[in-house]
Design a protein around this motif. Structure first.
Motif, PDB file in Angstrom:
ATOM      1  N   GLN A  25       0.831  -1.205   0.000  1.00 31.15           N
ATOM      2  CA  GLN A  25       0.000   0.000   0.000  1.00 31.15           C
ATOM      3  C   GLN A  25       0.867   1.258   0.000  1.00 31.15           C
ATOM      4  N   ARG A  26       1.937   1.251   0.798  1.00 29.80           N
ATOM      5  CA  ARG A  26       2.827   2.408   0.867  1.00 29.80           C
ATOM      6  C   ARG A  26       3.503   2.643  -0.489  1.00 29.80           C
ATOM      7  N   ALA A  27       3.874   1.574  -1.166  1.00 28.94           N
ATOM      8  CA  ALA A  27       4.503   1.711  -2.480  1.00 28.94           C
ATOM      9  C   ALA A  27       3.517   2.321  -3.485  1.00 28.94           C
ATOM     10  N   ALA A  28       2.267   1.877  -3.449  1.00 29.09           N
ATOM     11  CA  ALA A  28       1.248   2.415  -4.351  1.00 29.09           C
ATOM     12  C   ALA A  28       0.952   3.876  -4.038  1.00 29.09           C
ATOM     13  N   LEU A  29       0.858   4.216  -2.773  1.00 32.34           N
ATOM     14  CA  LEU A  29       0.585   5.601  -2.391  1.00 32.34           C
ATOM     15  C   LEU A  29       1.749   6.519  -2.752  1.00 32.34           C
ATOM     16  N   ALA A  30       2.972   6.051  -2.545  1.00 35.19           N
ATOM     17  CA  ALA A  30       4.146   6.864  -2.899  1.00 35.19           C
ATOM     18  C   ALA A  30       4.219   7.101  -4.403  1.00 35.19           C
ATOM     19  N   LEU A  31       3.961   6.062  -5.182  1.00 30.02           N
ATOM     20  CA  LEU A  31       3.988   6.217  -6.632  1.00 30.02           C
ATOM     21  C   LEU A  31       2.850   7.135  -7.091  1.00 30.02           C
ATOM     22  N   THR A  32       1.698   7.013  -6.468  1.00 30.18           N
ATOM     23  CA  THR A  32       0.582   7.902  -6.789  1.00 30.18           C
ATOM     24  C   THR A  32       0.959   9.351  -6.522  1.00 30.18           C
ATOM     25  N   ASP A  33       1.558   9.615  -5.371  1.00 28.68           N
ATOM     26  CA  ASP A  33       1.981  10.979  -5.066  1.00 28.68           C
ATOM     27  C   ASP A  33       3.010  11.478  -6.075  1.00 28.68           C
ATOM     28  N   LEU A  34       3.969  10.633  -6.419  1.00 31.24           N
ATOM     29  CA  LEU A  34       5.003  11.027  -7.381  1.00 31.24           C
ATOM     30  C   LEU A  34       4.401  11.370  -8.734  1.00 31.24           C
ATOM     31  N   LEU A  35       3.447  10.568  -9.189  1.00 33.29           N
ATOM     32  CA  LEU A  35       2.866  10.766 -10.516  1.00 33.29           C
ATOM     33  C   LEU A  35       1.689  11.735 -10.532  1.00 33.29           C
ATOM     34  N   THR A  36       1.251  12.190  -9.369  1.00 38.77           N
ATOM     35  CA  THR A  36       0.111  13.086  -9.289  1.00 38.77           C
ATOM     36  C   THR A  36       0.531  14.535  -9.054  1.00 38.77           C
ATOM     37  N   HIS A  70      10.236  15.577 -11.668  1.00 38.68           N
ATOM     38  CA  HIS A  70      11.428  14.893 -11.162  1.00 38.68           C
ATOM     39  C   HIS A  70      11.248  13.372 -11.121  1.00 38.68           C
ATOM     40  N   ALA A  71      10.231  12.862 -11.794  1.00 38.29           N
ATOM     41  CA  ALA A  71       9.907  11.437 -11.725  1.00 38.29           C
ATOM     42  C   ALA A  71      11.022  10.544 -12.247  1.00 38.29           C
ATOM     43  N   GLU A  72      11.872  11.075 -13.119  1.00 36.41           N
ATOM     44  CA  GLU A  72      12.981  10.280 -13.641  1.00 36.41           C
ATOM     45  C   GLU A  72      14.297  10.582 -12.938  1.00 36.41           C
ATOM     46  N   ASP A  73      14.309  11.498 -11.976  1.00 33.78           N
ATOM     47  CA  ASP A  73      15.517  11.831 -11.237  1.00 33.78           C
ATOM     48  C   ASP A  73      15.937  10.662 -10.350  1.00 33.78           C
ATOM     49  N   ALA A  74      17.207  10.642 -10.021  1.00 37.61           N
ATOM     50  CA  ALA A  74      17.731   9.584  -9.153  1.00 37.61           C
ATOM     51  C   ALA A  74      17.033   9.583  -7.794  1.00 37.61           C
ATOM     52  N   ALA A  75      16.615  10.742  -7.326  1.00 39.70           N
ATOM     53  CA  ALA A  75      15.933  10.821  -6.031  1.00 39.70           C
ATOM     54  C   ALA A  75      14.600  10.078  -6.040  1.00 39.70           C
ATOM     55  N   ALA A  76      13.999   9.903  -7.218  1.00 43.24           N
ATOM     56  CA  ALA A  76      12.727   9.183  -7.316  1.00 43.24           C
ATOM     57  C   ALA A  76      12.941   7.677  -7.437  1.00 43.24           C
ATOM     58  N   VAL A 120      11.254   5.288  -4.956  1.00 44.27           N
ATOM     59  CA  VAL A 120       9.802   5.155  -5.137  1.00 44.27           C
ATOM     60  C   VAL A 120       9.517   4.123  -6.221  1.00 44.27           C
ATOM     61  N   TRP A 121      10.206   4.260  -7.352  1.00 43.06           N
ATOM     62  CA  TRP A 121      10.035   3.303  -8.443  1.00 43.06           C
ATOM     63  C   TRP A 121      10.462   1.899  -8.015  1.00 43.06           C
ATOM     64  N   ASP A 122      11.588   1.791  -7.292  1.00 43.95           N
ATOM     65  CA  ASP A 122      12.082   0.482  -6.850  1.00 43.95           C
ATOM     66  C   ASP A 122      11.091  -0.204  -5.918  1.00 43.95           C
ATOM     67  N   ALA A 123      10.537   0.552  -4.972  1.00 44.98           N
ATOM     68  CA  ALA A 123       9.556  -0.021  -4.039  1.00 44.98           C
ATOM     69  C   ALA A 123       8.296  -0.461  -4.781  1.00 44.98           C
ATOM     70  N   ALA A 124       7.852   0.349  -5.734  1.00 42.46           N
ATOM     71  CA  ALA A 124       6.660  -0.008  -6.504  1.00 42.46           C
ATOM     72  C   ALA A 124       6.916  -1.248  -7.348  1.00 42.46           C
ATOM     73  N   ALA A 125       8.089  -1.330  -7.972  1.00 44.69           N
ATOM     74  CA  ALA A 125       8.414  -2.498  -8.801  1.00 44.69           C
ATOM     75  C   ALA A 125       8.513  -3.766  -7.957  1.00 44.69           C
ATOM     76  N   ALA A 126       9.019  -3.641  -6.745  1.00 44.89           N
ATOM     77  CA  ALA A 126       9.110  -4.802  -5.860  1.00 44.89           C
ATOM     78  C   ALA A 126       7.734  -5.247  -5.377  1.00 44.89           C
ATOM     79  N   ALA A 127       6.858  -4.285  -5.106  1.00 43.86           N
ATOM     80  CA  ALA A 127       5.518  -4.590  -4.586  1.00 43.86           C
ATOM     81  C   ALA A 127       4.547  -5.008  -5.677  1.00 43.86           C
ATOM     82  N   PHE A 128       4.799  -4.533  -6.908  1.00 44.27           N
ATOM     83  CA  PHE A 128       3.900  -4.808  -8.034  1.00 44.27           C
ATOM     84  C   PHE A 128       4.720  -5.374  -9.192  1.00 44.27           C
ATOM     85  N   PRO A 129       5.022  -6.667  -9.144  1.00 40.15           N
ATOM     86  CA  PRO A 129       5.884  -7.267 -10.171  1.00 40.15           C
ATOM     87  C   PRO A 129       5.210  -7.359 -11.542  1.00 40.15           C
TER      88      PRO A 129
END
Length: 110
Positions: free
Chosen positions: A37-48, A55-61, A64-73
């Protein structure tokens, strides 16, 4: 989050039940959400949030992408991104067309 009460309620209803319902507004500080859920919410915030989107493609993001990819294969991540994008597109269309929701009408009347 885009600050819309309607969007808040939809996100709340989609991902939370019970005590976690009220916590969706400040999900980062809440211990009520699991990693998925946290991965989905973080990705939602990033993309919203438009300031984050630039900055969605910045290294700082990357976390967020890694957590989402791990949670949603596999295709699940693609489906999540398309869901977020679809909802964001709908929201922006309604804003552009000045479509008022019941929540908006109530706020304007006060």
């Amino acid at each position: 989050s885009n600050g819309s009460i309607t969007c808040y309620r939809r996100r709340r209803d989609a991902c939370a039940t019970g005590a976690s319902t009220a916590a969706t507004a400040d999900w980062q500080a809440s211990g009520l959400f699991d990693d998925r859920q946290r991965a989905a919410l973080a990705l939602t915030d990033l993309l919203t949030a438009t300031e984050a989107l630039s900055h969605a493609e910045d290294a700082a993001a990357a976390p967020v992408w890694d957590a989402a990819a791990a949670a949603f294969p596999g295709d699940e991540l693609t489906q999540l991104v398309f869901t977020i994008a679809g909802i964001n597109t709908w929201n922006r269309m309604m804003i552009a067309e000045a479509v008022a929701t019941d929540d908006d009408a109530g706020r304007q009347a006060t």
